[in-house]
Design a protein around this motif. Structure first.
Motif, PDB file in Angstrom:
ATOM      1  N   GLY A   1     -42.288  31.561  32.387  1.00  0.00           N
ATOM      2  CA  GLY A   1     -42.901  30.780  33.496  1.00  0.00           C
ATOM      3  C   GLY A   1     -44.314  30.181  33.239  1.00  0.00           C
ATOM      4  O   GLY A   1     -44.834  29.491  34.008  1.00  0.00           O
ATOM      5  N   LYS A   2     -44.783  30.618  32.092  1.00  0.00           N
ATOM      6  CA  LYS A   2     -46.117  30.274  31.722  1.00  0.00           C
ATOM      7  C   LYS A   2     -46.153  29.468  30.263  1.00  0.00           C
ATOM      8  O   LYS A   2     -45.982  29.980  29.255  1.00  0.00           O
ATOM      9  N   PHE A   3     -46.142  28.136  30.586  1.00  0.00           N
ATOM     10  CA  PHE A   3     -45.884  27.284  29.283  1.00  0.00           C
ATOM     11  C   PHE A   3     -46.906  26.074  29.358  1.00  0.00           C
ATOM     12  O   PHE A   3     -47.373  25.464  30.442  1.00  0.00           O
ATOM     13  N   ILE A   4     -47.404  25.741  28.175  1.00  0.00           N
ATOM     14  CA  ILE A   4     -48.092  24.407  28.025  1.00  0.00           C
ATOM     15  C   ILE A   4     -47.387  23.270  28.117  1.00  0.00           C
ATOM     16  O   ILE A   4     -47.824  22.236  29.004  1.00  0.00           O
ATOM     17  N   ASP A   5     -46.308  23.316  27.846  1.00  0.00           N
ATOM     18  CA  ASP A   5     -45.474  22.176  28.431  1.00  0.00           C
ATOM     19  C   ASP A   5     -44.557  22.584  29.412  1.00  0.00           C
ATOM     20  O   ASP A   5     -43.600  23.492  29.345  1.00  0.00           O
ATOM     21  N   ILE A   6     -44.659  21.864  30.587  1.00  0.00           N
ATOM     22  CA  ILE A   6     -43.845  22.317  31.913  1.00  0.00           C
ATOM     23  C   ILE A   6     -42.564  22.193  31.850  1.00  0.00           C
ATOM     24  O   ILE A   6     -41.683  22.701  32.539  1.00  0.00           O
ATOM     25  N   LYS A   7     -42.042  21.321  30.753  1.00  0.00           N
ATOM     26  CA  LYS A   7     -40.642  21.304  30.748  1.00  0.00           C
ATOM     27  C   LYS A   7     -39.673  22.295  30.422  1.00  0.00           C
ATOM     28  O   LYS A   7     -38.577  22.095  30.725  1.00  0.00           O
ATOM     29  N   PHE A   8     -40.481  23.363  29.894  1.00  0.00           N
ATOM     30  CA  PHE A   8     -39.726  24.596  29.768  1.00  0.00           C
ATOM     31  C   PHE A   8     -39.528  25.537  30.743  1.00  0.00           C
ATOM     32  O   PHE A   8     -38.903  26.558  30.715  1.00  0.00           O
TER      33      PHE A   8
END
Length: 165
Positions: free
Chosen positions: A129-136
């Protein structure tokens, strides 16, 4: 001592590596392969290099969501494949790393190294749940069954394939 990042070769100090070696420790570096000149600089000081392979050459920019110098990635692959101890690895996301995509990756690595790379690791994507790119954020964890299926698909292209739990 495992040196990771972000990308550790961005700011890695050779004197730091020399101090670690002087203390008698083995050194492993995890890299994305963006800096082949730095890899060349440190190979005499490190014992193991692990390089992330994000996707096939055709899909690298798409998967990384950034402009990547593929020439540097290929130079790094070639340099690393000539070391005694190394691995290439890919974090597997099921809807991105299909069987067809994995065959493209395997063939790409084989074409650069001109041999079967010694070790390739499949590592499952874990949605924390912690991503630079929110698509992940919407991606599902990769199953062990799926990793095993991919392992069988690309087995002919590598000396050894491991699944990292």
């Amino acid at each position: 001592v495992c040196i990771t990042g972000g990308e550790p070769l961005l700011s890695l100090n050779l004197n730091f590596l020399k101090k670690i070696k002087k203390l008698g420790y083995l050194i492993k570096i995890d890299t994305n392969g963006s800096f082949p000149e730095k890899i060349k600089e440190v190979t005499h000081l490190v014992d193991y290099i692990a390089m992330d392979i994000k996707s096939s050459k055709e899909n690298y920019q798409k998967v990384t969501n950034s402009k990547v110098d593929l020439e540097n990635i290929e130079k790094s692959i070639k340099l690393i494949s000539n070391l005694e101890y190394y691995e290439f690895r890919t974090t597997i996301i099921q809807d991105i790393h299909t069987q067809e995509e994995m065959i493209k990756i395997a063939k790409w690595l084989n074409s650069i190294t001109r041999k079967k790379p010694k070790k390739y690791c499949l590592q499952p994507f874990k949605n924390q749940g912690k991503f630079i790119d929110i698509k992940f954020k919407t991606k599902k964890d990769t199953s062990k069954e799926y990793l095993n299926k991919l392992k069988e698909t690309i087995k002919p292209y590598f000396e050894n394939i491991e699944i990292i739990a």
